[in-house]
Design an enzyme around this catalytic site. Structure first.
Site, mmCIF file in Angstrom:
data_model
loop_
_atom_site.group_PDB
_atom_site.id
_atom_site.type_symbol
_atom_site.label_atom_id
_atom_site.label_comp_id
_atom_site.label_asym_id
_atom_site.label_seq_id
_atom_site.Cartn_x
_atom_site.Cartn_y
_atom_site.Cartn_z
ATOM 1 N N HIS A 64 0.858 -1.187 0.000
ATOM 2 C CA HIS A 64 0.000 0.000 0.000
ATOM 3 C C HIS A 64 0.892 1.233 0.000
ATOM 4 C CE1 HIS A 64 -3.890 -1.912 1.815
ATOM 5 N NE2 HIS A 64 -3.368 -2.663 0.861
ATOM 6 N N GLU A 66 1.042 3.861 1.822
ATOM 7 C CA GLU A 66 1.577 4.261 3.124
ATOM 8 C C GLU A 66 2.735 3.374 3.555
ATOM 9 O OE1 GLU A 66 -3.013 4.830 3.403
ATOM 10 O OE2 GLU A 66 -1.604 3.505 2.374
ATOM 11 N N CYS A 94 -6.086 2.125 5.887
ATOM 12 C CA CYS A 94 -6.753 0.883 6.284
ATOM 13 C C CYS A 94 -6.168 0.403 7.619
ATOM 14 C CB CYS A 94 -6.554 -0.174 5.194
ATOM 15 S SG CYS A 94 -4.854 -0.786 5.079
ATOM 16 N N CYS A 97 -2.324 -0.299 7.446
ATOM 17 C CA CYS A 97 -1.522 0.925 7.380
ATOM 18 C C CYS A 97 -1.614 1.725 8.677
ATOM 19 C CB CYS A 97 -1.945 1.764 6.177
ATOM 20 S SG CYS A 97 -1.561 0.941 4.602
#
Length: 160
Positions: A64, A66, A94, A97
């Protein structure tokens, strides 16, 4: 009830500037055929980590934006603790993260659009700043939210 996040009372003057950088990273994800999410980690007034979704290209479910930005920042700083750093993300993080932000000891999270389905700051659940955790992160949501949301909505609309 414990509040889900530590809200910033006064926006920092460069929040929009750094969110523009995160939007640029999201554009790179879009160009690669990934979900257009971008993130930057800022420390002492400079970007030390930049990431965009790379799940498909890297065959990595943890890639992801992040996480990618946190990895790059840790390498740049030479430490897994990023206590003097802020993370800017185009969408509410999410659960994975948000947990990584806590482990990295990020000082502040600034994000664009809320994520009603998977947001783990305040929308779907509250992982970040959960009362059982030992670290608190200042949060500011809604920075350039319309632009961040439009980018994601256009992507998903084109897929239907």
């Amino acid at each position: 009830m414990v509040p889900c996040c530590v809200e910033l009372s006064v926006p920092a003057p460069n929040d929009e500037l750094w969110m523009e950088e995160a939007l640029g990273a999201a554009q790179r994800a879009l160009e690669a055929g990934e979900v257009p999410v971008g993130a930057v980690v800022v420390c002492a007034g400079r970007i030390v980590g930049r990431g965009w979704n790379r799940n498909i290209g890297d065959s990595d479910p943890t890639a992801h934006a992040e996480i990618v930005a946190l990895r790059e920042a840790g390498a740049a700083i030479g430490n897994h603790r990023l206590a003097d750093c802020d993370l800017f993300a185009t969408i509410e993080p999410c659960a994975m993260c948000a947990g990584a932000l806590v482990h990295a000891r990020i000082r502040r999270l600034v994000y664009g659009a809320d994520d009603s389905k998977a947001g783990a700051v305040r929308s779907a659940m509250q992982v970040l700043n959960h009362p059982q955790l030992n670290h608190r992160v200042e949060v500011r949501g809604g920075v350039l939210a319309a632009r961040c949301a439009d980018l994601l909505q256009a992507f998903f609309k084109s897929r239907r």
